[in-house]
Design an enzyme around this catalytic site. Structure first.
Site, PDB file in Angstrom:
ATOM      1  N   GLY A  14       0.796  -1.228   0.000  1.00  0.00           N
ATOM      2  CA  GLY A  14       0.000   0.000   0.000  1.00  0.00           C
ATOM      3  C   GLY A  14       0.825   1.272   0.000  1.00  0.00           C
ATOM      4  N   LEU A  92      -1.961  -7.142  -8.417  1.00  0.00           N
ATOM      5  CA  LEU A  92      -1.295  -8.228  -9.128  1.00  0.00           C
ATOM      6  C   LEU A  92      -2.248  -9.173  -9.835  1.00  0.00           C
ATOM      7  CD1 LEU A  92       1.480  -9.121  -6.523  1.00  0.00           C
ATOM      8  CD2 LEU A  92       1.548  -7.483  -8.427  1.00  0.00           C
ATOM      9  N   HIS A 109       3.894   1.124 -13.491  1.00  0.00           N
ATOM     10  CA  HIS A 109       4.782  -0.036 -13.557  1.00  0.00           C
ATOM     11  C   HIS A 109       6.214   0.439 -13.375  1.00  0.00           C
ATOM     12  CE1 HIS A 109       5.991  -4.081 -14.707  1.00  0.00           C
ATOM     13  NE2 HIS A 109       6.933  -3.533 -15.452  1.00  0.00           N
ATOM     14  N   ASP A 150       0.431  -4.904 -18.611  1.00  0.00           N
ATOM     15  CA  ASP A 150       1.391  -3.819 -18.872  1.00  0.00           C
ATOM     16  C   ASP A 150       1.466  -3.416 -20.347  1.00  0.00           C
ATOM     17  OD1 ASP A 150       2.108  -3.999 -16.132  1.00  0.00           O
ATOM     18  OD2 ASP A 150       3.538  -5.592 -16.585  1.00  0.00           O
ATOM     19  N   GLU A 179       7.975   7.303  -9.088  1.00  0.00           N
ATOM     20  CA  GLU A 179       6.570   6.884  -9.123  1.00  0.00           C
ATOM     21  C   GLU A 179       5.697   7.820  -8.287  1.00  0.00           C
ATOM     22  OE1 GLU A 179       5.686   2.783  -8.300  1.00  0.00           O
ATOM     23  OE2 GLU A 179       7.638   2.136  -9.040  1.00  0.00           O
TER      24      GLU A 179
END
Length: 212
Positions: A14, A92, A109, A150, A179
């Site tokens: 998380g 996932l 990603h 992806d 990210e």
């Protein structure tokens, strides 16, 4: 810029959820997390949702193996909370893309797609593969989600250097820092209506008043 209702899909720690919550709380992101959907009852990120009083729905991927049944359960939670945008944050499990959610699901990603993506490529596996390939740069990619791992249209990418003494852990930390910056930027562009899908390409439209 409209304020989005976000649905966040998680399977692990998380960390990305925590970053989004920090930014929404500080007024740095025009959004609020309306629901968190987790694919694991033991995911550490579940507690982050509980601690922030955010509705949490667990659809256990180990028990609900049929992709249609799993997808339907995820969409029920998203529909119930009337989300505008779905953000995958270390999720996932693949889901089917319902027609009314086309262009409304995004993912981040930890590589420069299409390199080092696909089924089974997540987390440390990606960074190990980058190092094994002798890459001099790596990075992260925000993309719209389609029904292939992806492979959806790319929204934004950011590069980081691969250093001579990097380990998967040090490279991962450098990529994750990017990210934390890049994912919110993509969400802001979406909220501002500045993302236009043209086939498998995403065009970023100019800010209103800055055309030409």
């Amino acid at each position: 810029m409209r304020r989005l209702k976000l649905g966040v899909l998680i399977s692990g720690t998380g960390r990305t959820l925590a970053n989004l919550l920090r930014l929404t709380a500080g007024g740095e992101l025009p959004a609020a997390v309306s629901v968190v959907v987790s694919s694991r009852p033991d995911a550490l990120g579940n507690q982050i949702a509980r601690d922030h009083g955010i509705p949490l729905v667990v659809v256990d991927a180990r028990k609900v193996r049929d992709i249609e049944t799993f997808s339907d359960a995820v969409y029920r939670a998203l529909d119930e909370h009337k989300v505008d945008l779905v953000t995958m944050a270390g999720f996932l499990r693949r889901i089917l893309i319902r027609p009314d959610y086309q262009g409304r699901i995004v993912n981040i990603h930890p590589s420069l797609l299409p390199l080092f993506g696909g089924k089974g490529m997540y987390g440390e596996r990606v960074h190990r593969a980058v190092l094994a390939a002798g890459m001099k740069v790596s990075g992260c990619t925000v993309h719209f989600v389609n029904e292939e791992y992806d492979a959806g249209p790319i929204i934004l990418q950011a590069c980081v250097p691969v250093l001579e003494d990097d380990t998967p852990e040090t490279l991962a930390a450098r990529v994750f820092a990017e990210e934390c910056r890049l994912y919110p930027e993509a969400i802001r562009l979406y909220a501002a209506g500045r993302l236009r899908l043209e086939g498998n390409r995403v065009c970023i439209l100019p800010e209103p008043g800055l055309e030409g």
